[in-house]
Design a protein around this motif. Sequence first.
Motif, PDB file in Angstrom:
ATOM      1  N   ILE A 178       0.866  -1.177   0.000  1.00 60.82           N
ATOM      2  CA  ILE A 178       0.000   0.000   0.000  1.00 60.82           C
ATOM      3  C   ILE A 178       0.898   1.219   0.000  1.00 60.82           C
ATOM      4  N   ASP A 179       0.839   2.009  -1.077  1.00 58.35           N
ATOM      5  CA  ASP A 179       1.735   3.164  -1.228  1.00 58.35           C
ATOM      6  C   ASP A 179       3.183   2.754  -0.966  1.00 58.35           C
ATOM      7  N   CYS A 180       3.580   1.650  -1.586  1.00 58.76           N
ATOM      8  CA  CYS A 180       4.948   1.132  -1.545  1.00 58.76           C
ATOM      9  C   CYS A 180       5.314   0.486  -0.211  1.00 58.76           C
ATOM     10  N   GLN A 181       4.414   0.470   0.747  1.00 60.19           N
ATOM     11  CA  GLN A 181       4.712  -0.149   2.037  1.00 60.19           C
ATOM     12  C   GLN A 181       4.204  -1.583   2.063  1.00 60.19           C
ATOM     13  N   PRO A 182       5.078  -2.554   2.348  1.00 59.27           N
ATOM     14  CA  PRO A 182       4.633  -3.960   2.385  1.00 59.27           C
ATOM     15  C   PRO A 182       3.685  -4.219   3.552  1.00 59.27           C
ATOM     16  N   VAL A 183       2.624  -4.994   3.281  1.00 62.40           N
ATOM     17  CA  VAL A 183       1.619  -5.311   4.289  1.00 62.40           C
ATOM     18  C   VAL A 183       1.280  -6.795   4.189  1.00 62.40           C
ATOM     19  N   ILE A 184       1.161  -7.448   5.325  1.00 56.49           N
ATOM     20  CA  ILE A 184       0.736  -8.843   5.379  1.00 56.49           C
ATOM     21  C   ILE A 184      -0.611  -8.894   6.103  1.00 56.49           C
ATOM     22  N   ILE A 185      -1.607  -9.506   5.460  1.00 56.48           N
ATOM     23  CA  ILE A 185      -2.949  -9.606   6.023  1.00 56.48           C
ATOM     24  C   ILE A 185      -3.240 -11.075   6.325  1.00 56.48           C
ATOM     25  N   ASN A 186      -3.689 -11.355   7.548  1.00 51.18           N
ATOM     26  CA  ASN A 186      -4.127 -12.707   7.896  1.00 51.18           C
ATOM     27  C   ASN A 186      -5.354 -12.601   8.787  1.00 51.18           C
ATOM     28  N   LYS A 187      -5.748 -13.715   9.400  1.00 52.91           N
ATOM     29  CA  LYS A 187      -7.013 -13.716  10.143  1.00 52.91           C
ATOM     30  C   LYS A 187      -6.952 -12.904  11.428  1.00 52.91           C
ATOM     31  N   THR A 188      -5.766 -12.513  11.849  1.00 51.45           N
ATOM     32  CA  THR A 188      -5.646 -11.704  13.062  1.00 51.45           C
ATOM     33  C   THR A 188      -5.590 -10.212  12.751  1.00 51.45           C
ATOM     34  N   SER A 189      -5.854  -9.845  11.490  1.00 53.34           N
ATOM     35  CA  SER A 189      -5.742  -8.435  11.120  1.00 53.34           C
ATOM     36  C   SER A 189      -6.878  -8.013  10.198  1.00 53.34           C
ATOM     37  N   PHE A 190      -7.094  -6.714  10.147  1.00 57.97           N
ATOM     38  CA  PHE A 190      -8.060  -6.125   9.216  1.00 57.97           C
ATOM     39  C   PHE A 190      -7.400  -4.894   8.611  1.00 57.97           C
TER      40      PHE A 190
END
Length: 297
Positions: free
Chosen positions: A69-81
């Motif tokens: 997102i805007d060049c920032q790496p993000v990891i999404i899993n079941k513990t996050s929204f």
Amino acid sequence: MDFGDRPPMKVITKGPIQVYQMDEASEGIALFPLPLPKLQQYQHELIRPHRHDHYTGFFLEEGTITTRIDCQPVIINKTSFLLSYPGQIHQVGSAHPCKGWILGFDAKLIDESVRHLFEQSLSRLLLLRLDEGEQAWFKTMLGLLYVALHENKTAIFRQKLIQTLLNGFIYRVAAIFQRQLDDRIRDYSTRHLEMTRKFRQLLTQQVFTCKQPSLYAQQLNVSTSHLNDTVKSVTGFSVTYHIQQSVLAEAQRLLVYTDLSIQEIAIRLGYEDAKYFIRLFGKGAGLSPTKFRKNTR
């Protein structure tokens, strides 16, 4: 709504960055389950950098998604929204076998105070941590919203029900966000917060004459690396990113709301070389100043 083939959105191409707009038939809200049927037919579109003109939320019950997102790496899993803001650039890296939901909605559909809470945050990345109770609540609410969206459009109070469920969901997101923001602020020293606020204040006052991180660091009597580390730890983004975004936002305002030439706008923003300004704007906005003005108007 039939989401069997693809999400109810249309693509508006603006230069190298595609913009996904909510389809008019969607009534300003779209919700579709993961995995998406026939995902392979348009998977190549998701891995290309693109923007949404609306808020987009990602909630997983199983699996993992890696994105930027805007060049920032993000990891999404079941513990996050994850809730992304309109205009942010998305680029999906990988989506391991996953189950969950993607929610899109127009900003005008949510309470103004909630929208201000999101938009005025020091951080431009809204990534929540969810405990088991919150995960179960999100799953239930999104399931209810999905059922409401698929009801016959002539059903009595259908639109009211959809609006109520959406706002209830977003209120809960906002409440969790505010609580975690308060916790996060307590994790930082008063000095870090004060330095970040002073930098933001200086940036507002001097962005068109002061574009080097080192110049802001000098005024705050710290090293450039210390200022950058501090601002990034509090906001999630570097000093350079904040400077570029402030310049870009003002350039867009001048292009839309004035008749100044590109050369005049470049000079007003502190760039004697209009060609350099055009390259800089194109890199940030995804299209040239001239095309941006034409498309927006």
